[in-house]
Design a protein around this motif. Structure first.
Motif, PDB file in Angstrom:
ATOM      1  N   TRP A 268       0.835  -1.196   0.000  1.00 26.33           N
ATOM      2  CA  TRP A 268       0.000   0.000   0.000  1.00 26.33           C
ATOM      3  C   TRP A 268       0.873   1.250   0.000  1.00 26.33           C
ATOM      4  O   TRP A 268       1.924   1.293   0.646  1.00 26.33           O
ATOM      5  CB  TRP A 268      -0.893   0.043   1.236  1.00 26.33           C
ATOM      6  N   ASP A 269       0.407   2.280  -0.692  1.00 22.89           N
ATOM      7  CA  ASP A 269       1.002   3.607  -0.612  1.00 22.89           C
ATOM      8  C   ASP A 269       0.141   4.421   0.349  1.00 22.89           C
ATOM      9  O   ASP A 269      -1.009   4.773   0.031  1.00 22.89           O
ATOM     10  CB  ASP A 269       1.029   4.260  -2.000  1.00 22.89           C
ATOM     11  N   LEU A 270       0.671   4.703   1.542  1.00 22.70           N
ATOM     12  CA  LEU A 270      -0.120   5.383   2.566  1.00 22.70           C
ATOM     13  C   LEU A 270      -0.541   6.786   2.150  1.00 22.70           C
ATOM     14  O   LEU A 270      -1.466   7.354   2.742  1.00 22.70           O
ATOM     15  CB  LEU A 270       0.671   5.445   3.876  1.00 22.70           C
ATOM     16  N   ARG A 271       0.093   7.338   1.132  1.00 19.50           N
ATOM     17  CA  ARG A 271      -0.279   8.675   0.664  1.00 19.50           C
ATOM     18  C   ARG A 271      -1.490   8.633  -0.240  1.00 19.50           C
ATOM     19  O   ARG A 271      -2.070   9.679  -0.557  1.00 19.50           O
ATOM     20  CB  ARG A 271       0.900   9.286  -0.101  1.00 19.50           C
ATOM     21  N   GLN A 272      -1.881   7.423  -0.683  1.00 22.44           N
ATOM     22  CA  GLN A 272      -2.951   7.312  -1.671  1.00 22.44           C
ATOM     23  C   GLN A 272      -4.019   6.304  -1.250  1.00 22.44           C
ATOM     24  O   GLN A 272      -4.652   5.673  -2.091  1.00 22.44           O
ATOM     25  CB  GLN A 272      -2.361   6.897  -3.023  1.00 22.44           C
ATOM     26  N   ILE A 273      -4.218   6.135   0.049  1.00 24.82           N
ATOM     27  CA  ILE A 273      -5.234   5.199   0.515  1.00 24.82           C
ATOM     28  C   ILE A 273      -6.623   5.799   0.296  1.00 24.82           C
ATOM     29  O   ILE A 273      -6.950   6.867   0.816  1.00 24.82           O
ATOM     30  CB  ILE A 273      -5.038   4.869   2.011  1.00 24.82           C
ATOM     31  N   ARG A 274      -7.434   5.099  -0.494  1.00 21.82           N
ATOM     32  CA  ARG A 274      -8.807   5.553  -0.750  1.00 21.82           C
ATOM     33  C   ARG A 274      -9.841   4.501  -0.360  1.00 21.82           C
ATOM     34  O   ARG A 274     -11.025   4.786  -0.360  1.00 21.82           O
ATOM     35  CB  ARG A 274      -8.969   5.887  -2.242  1.00 21.82           C
ATOM     36  N   GLY A 275      -9.390   3.306  -0.078  1.00 24.30           N
ATOM     37  CA  GLY A 275     -10.301   2.226   0.280  1.00 24.30           C
ATOM     38  C   GLY A 275      -9.576   0.898   0.215  1.00 24.30           C
ATOM     39  O   GLY A 275      -8.384   0.827  -0.082  1.00 24.30           O
ATOM     40  N   LYS A 276     -10.327  -0.174   0.479  1.00 22.32           N
ATOM     41  CA  LYS A 276      -9.697  -1.492   0.551  1.00 22.32           C
ATOM     42  C   LYS A 276      -9.176  -1.989  -0.790  1.00 22.32           C
ATOM     43  O   LYS A 276      -8.360  -2.923  -0.828  1.00 22.32           O
ATOM     44  CB  LYS A 276     -10.685  -2.504   1.116  1.00 22.32           C
ATOM     45  N   ALA A 277      -9.612  -1.366  -1.890  1.00 19.11           N
ATOM     46  CA  ALA A 277      -9.149  -1.787  -3.213  1.00 19.11           C
ATOM     47  C   ALA A 277      -8.002  -0.924  -3.742  1.00 19.11           C
ATOM     48  O   ALA A 277      -7.592  -1.095  -4.890  1.00 19.11           O
ATOM     49  CB  ALA A 277     -10.314  -1.758  -4.200  1.00 19.11           C
ATOM     50  N   SER A 278      -7.472  -0.031  -2.924  1.00 20.76           N
ATOM     51  CA  SER A 278      -6.454   0.908  -3.409  1.00 20.76           C
ATOM     52  C   SER A 278      -5.026   0.421  -3.163  1.00 20.76           C
ATOM     53  O   SER A 278      -4.105   1.218  -3.131  1.00 20.76           O
ATOM     54  CB  SER A 278      -6.655   2.278  -2.747  1.00 20.76           C
ATOM     55  N   PHE A 279      -4.850  -0.879  -3.012  1.00 17.20           N
ATOM     56  CA  PHE A 279      -3.507  -1.426  -2.824  1.00 17.20           C
ATOM     57  C   PHE A 279      -2.706  -1.307  -4.122  1.00 17.20           C
ATOM     58  O   PHE A 279      -3.259  -1.280  -5.228  1.00 17.20           O
ATOM     59  CB  PHE A 279      -3.562  -2.885  -2.370  1.00 17.20           C
ATOM     60  N   LEU A 280      -1.390  -1.249  -3.983  1.00 17.19           N
ATOM     61  CA  LEU A 280      -0.512  -1.220  -5.153  1.00 17.19           C
ATOM     62  C   LEU A 280      -0.386  -2.601  -5.771  1.00 17.19           C
ATOM     63  O   LEU A 280      -0.440  -2.757  -6.990  1.00 17.19           O
ATOM     64  CB  LEU A 280       0.875  -0.701  -4.757  1.00 17.19           C
ATOM     65  N   TYR A 281      -0.164  -3.599  -4.908  1.00 13.05           N
ATOM     66  CA  TYR A 281      -0.019  -4.976  -5.367  1.00 13.05           C
ATOM     67  C   TYR A 281      -0.678  -5.903  -4.358  1.00 13.05           C
ATOM     68  O   TYR A 281      -0.656  -5.662  -3.156  1.00 13.05           O
ATOM     69  CB  TYR A 281       1.464  -5.374  -5.485  1.00 13.05           C
ATOM     70  N   SER A 282      -1.247  -6.994  -4.875  1.00 10.69           N
ATOM     71  CA  SER A 282      -1.730  -8.081  -4.042  1.00 10.69           C
ATOM     72  C   SER A 282      -0.953  -9.330  -4.430  1.00 10.69           C
ATOM     73  O   SER A 282      -0.936  -9.712  -5.615  1.00 10.69           O
ATOM     74  CB  SER A 282      -3.232  -8.315  -4.243  1.00 10.69           C
ATOM     75  N   LEU A 283      -0.284  -9.923  -3.459  1.00  6.89           N
ATOM     76  CA  LEU A 283       0.597 -11.059  -3.717  1.00  6.89           C
ATOM     77  C   LEU A 283      -0.051 -12.322  -3.156  1.00  6.89           C
ATOM     78  O   LEU A 283       0.022 -12.586  -1.952  1.00  6.89           O
ATOM     79  CB  LEU A 283       1.964 -10.827  -3.051  1.00  6.89           C
ATOM     80  N   PRO A 284      -0.713 -13.105  -3.992  1.00 10.88           N
ATOM     81  CA  PRO A 284      -1.400 -14.313  -3.498  1.00 10.88           C
ATOM     82  C   PRO A 284      -0.417 -15.402  -3.099  1.00 10.88           C
ATOM     83  O   PRO A 284       0.635 -15.574  -3.720  1.00 10.88           O
ATOM     84  CB  PRO A 284      -2.244 -14.751  -4.704  1.00 10.88           C
ATOM     85  N   HIS A 285      -0.761 -16.133  -2.034  1.00 14.46           N
ATOM     86  CA  HIS A 285       0.023 -17.262  -1.555  1.00 14.46           C
ATOM     87  C   HIS A 285      -0.875 -18.499  -1.500  1.00 14.46           C
ATOM     88  O   HIS A 285      -2.100 -18.388  -1.513  1.00 14.46           O
ATOM     89  CB  HIS A 285       0.601 -16.979  -0.170  1.00 14.46           C
ATOM     90  N   ARG A 286      -0.252 -19.682  -1.421  1.00 22.49           N
ATOM     91  CA  ARG A 286      -1.018 -20.926  -1.394  1.00 22.49           C
ATOM     92  C   ARG A 286      -1.567 -21.244  -0.004  1.00 22.49           C
ATOM     93  O   ARG A 286      -2.459 -22.074   0.136  1.00 22.49           O
ATOM     94  CB  ARG A 286      -0.138 -22.085  -1.878  1.00 22.49           C
ATOM     95  N   HIS A 287      -1.002 -20.571   1.002  1.00 20.44           N
ATOM     96  CA  HIS A 287      -1.420 -20.823   2.383  1.00 20.44           C
ATOM     97  C   HIS A 287      -1.485 -19.493   3.132  1.00 20.44           C
ATOM     98  O   HIS A 287      -0.984 -18.476   2.652  1.00 20.44           O
ATOM     99  CB  HIS A 287      -0.421 -21.759   3.070  1.00 20.44           C
ATOM    100  N   PRO A 288      -2.110 -19.470   4.323  1.00 20.66           N
ATOM    101  CA  PRO A 288      -2.071 -18.259   5.151  1.00 20.66           C
ATOM    102  C   PRO A 288      -0.630 -17.809   5.384  1.00 20.66           C
ATOM    103  O   PRO A 288       0.293 -18.628   5.388  1.00 20.66           O
ATOM    104  CB  PRO A 288      -2.744 -18.706   6.455  1.00 20.66           C
ATOM    105  N   VAL A 289      -0.453 -16.510   5.606  1.00 13.36           N
ATOM    106  CA  VAL A 289       0.887 -15.921   5.672  1.00 13.36           C
ATOM    107  C   VAL A 289       1.166 -15.422   7.094  1.00 13.36           C
ATOM    108  O   VAL A 289       0.354 -14.708   7.683  1.00 13.36           O
ATOM    109  CB  VAL A 289       1.038 -14.768   4.664  1.00 13.36           C
ATOM    110  N   ASN A 290       2.321 -15.806   7.630  1.00 14.05           N
ATOM    111  CA  ASN A 290       2.732 -15.371   8.969  1.00 14.05           C
ATOM    112  C   ASN A 290       3.348 -13.986   8.985  1.00 14.05           C
ATOM    113  O   ASN A 290       3.166 -13.234   9.942  1.00 14.05           O
ATOM    114  CB  ASN A 290       3.748 -16.357   9.551  1.00 14.05           C
ATOM    115  N   SER A 291       4.132 -13.658   7.944  1.00 14.74           N
ATOM    116  CA  SER A 291       4.874 -12.396   8.006  1.00 14.74           C
ATOM    117  C   SER A 291       5.269 -11.920   6.623  1.00 14.74           C
ATOM    118  O   SER A 291       5.328 -12.695   5.659  1.00 14.74           O
ATOM    119  CB  SER A 291       6.141 -12.562   8.860  1.00 14.74           C
TER     120      SER A 291
END
Length: 466
Positions: A268-291
């Motif tokens: 996310w770019d904190l300067r351009q947050i407009r809603g939950k869909a305003s992410f820069l990138y979404s990186l899908p994983h095969r399992h839940p992510v710890n960190s």
């Protein structure tokens, strides 16, 4: 005259280590317990369990020659800075053979869940527990550590950060339902977020001293941004499920990484947050992510899932992983989550191993080691193991500083500053500290859960929130 027998050639440490590695870990461990460090210099004997499968296959020159050669070539202009860095890193890897458990402490009646290194005192750290206890420990002195008693069950400290503007204070998020600023006298100086229901609590936290920002995430997917005066800037549901980790980029703190059990990491770019869909990138994983952790230079992102994969992403192409590293570290509710982390100085990744019989390359009686990977190639460089700490290891790396607040960098005394958190009390949990600081999650066998999580004792499974 009968021919004289040729004396048997002395085996080098590398050859000896290779020979030892052919034996099963079950045979190795009793032998390792017999070997002790008897002194410094040439009298020191390597612990056969300390580098169970590591430095034997690592071809690195002796530290003195590699450092001198690299510095000489760099000074003559015949080598670039990356070459010098690589030489120093090789020397550091060579020195890992001497790492041992240095100190231990048993401060809590429940497992340790979070840790933060003091920003200016390299021998001081803050540790939080499942019961909400917080300890400030300077392991360089013999004085009794500062201890703040928690509320007990339901008070788990999920994240700790020192206040860089006043290092006698710290930020903490907890299952008690708050994100707060405290001092080490036990006073709560400011409450940033507070939940009105026991069904919502805070799981992650990061702070930017430069921008005076605090960001925290909860167990239902909300991320809240506040300034350090406590004013809420926004509160958005950025994930569908628990936000397990938050990280602000160390070089540009407007770039935020969020990790979640909804199997995604988002930038996310904190300067351009407009809603939950305003992410820069979404990186899908095969399992839940710890960190999701940024590298010290901010150019790469390291993610750890809850099964068997570590990923490296690069700023040149955030949406495509640069490398995928298979690694067993499966998740269980009553274990402190295992999270891979960057070394603060070298291009190395350090992570605790939780052997999984279903993992493709799992060997019989595999040891619970600390694994060190090269951050560029993803290659295993070495594995650390001490038979006195044979439990499941959750590693935390930290910076080493001098008194002026600058990073310490002395060639003869390079340090791997790390810590691992206990996940289960055994009757009294321990936190092991060294210039390597490492601690283990000690678990006892229990027949009923053998297939689910080997070594968990039913009497140690704590009720309440996971």
């Amino acid at each position: 005259m009968a021919p004289r027998k040729r004396p048997e050639a002395q085996k080098t440490p590398n050859v000896a280590a290779r020979l030892r590695s052919k034996r099963s870990p079950r045979e190795l461990e009793p032998e390792a317990k017999k070997l002790r460090v008897k002194g410094s210099g040439s009298s020191r004997r390597y612990d056969s369990g300390c580098l169970w499968a590591g430095l034997a296959s690592l071809q690195v020159p002796p530290p003195s020659s590699s450092i001198v050669r690299a510095l000489h070539q760099y000074k003559l202009g015949k080598a670039a800075w990356p070459s010098l860095q690589q030489g120093l890193q090789q020397s550091f890897l060579h020195s890992l053979a001497s790492y041992r458990i240095f100190q231990k402490a048993a401060p809590f009646d429940r497992r340790a869940t979070s840790l933060a290194w003091h920003p200016t005192h390299p021998s001081t750290l803050a540790v939080g527990s499942k019961g909400g206890d917080i300890m400030l420990w300077n392991f360089g002195i013999k004085e009794k550590p500062t201890f703040i008693k928690g509320i007990g069950a339901g008070g788990s400290i999920t994240a700790l950060k020192f206040n860089l503007l006043n290092t006698n204070q710290f930020f903490a998020s907890s299952m008690e339902g708050t994100t707060r600023l405290q001092d080490f006298k036990g006073n709560t100086l400011r409450v940033f977020t507070s939940s009105d229901t026991c069904n919502v609590w805070f799981c992650s936290l990061d702070v930017s001293a430069n921008s005076r920002m605090v960001v925290t995430g909860d167990n239902v997917g909300h991320v809240i941004l506040l300034n350090t005066d406590g004013k809420e800037l926004w509160n958005l549901r950025m994930h569908k499920k628990k936000v397990t980790h938050l990280a602000l980029n160390p070089c540009c703190d407007w770039l935020l990484a969020t990790a979640s059990v909804d199997q995604t990491v988002k930038l996310w770019d904190l300067r351009q947050i407009r809603g939950k869909a305003s992410f820069l990138y979404s990186l899908p994983h095969r399992h839940p992510v710890n960190s999701a952790c940024f590298s010290p230079d901010g150019a790469r992102l390291l993610t750890t899932d809850q099964k068997s994969e570590i990923r490296i992403y690069s700023a040149s192409q955030w949406d495509c992983p640069l490398d995928l590293i298979p690694h067993p570290h499966r998740h269980f509710q009553h274990l402190t989550p295992i999270k891979a982390t960057w070394h603060p100085r070298y291009n190395l990744i350090v992570v605790g191993r939780y052997p999984d019989p279903n993992f493709k390359s799992c060997a019989p009686y595999e040891l619970r080691t600390i694994d060190v990977f090269d951050g560029s190639s993803g290659k295993m460089m070495c594995q650390l193991y001490d038979p006195e700490s044979s439990g499941i290891i959750s590693v935390r790396l930290g910076h080493s500083y001098d008194g002026a607040g600058k990073q310490e960098f002395t060639l003869p005394q390079q340090k791997l500053v790390l810590c691992a958190l206990l996940s289960l009390p055994i009757p009294s949990p321990s936190l092991h500290v060294d210039t390597l600081v490492s601690a283990a999650q000690r678990v006892q066998p229990h027949r009923g859960h053998a297939g689910l999580c080997h070594g968990l004792s039913h009497s140690h499974l704590e009720p309440g929130r996971g």
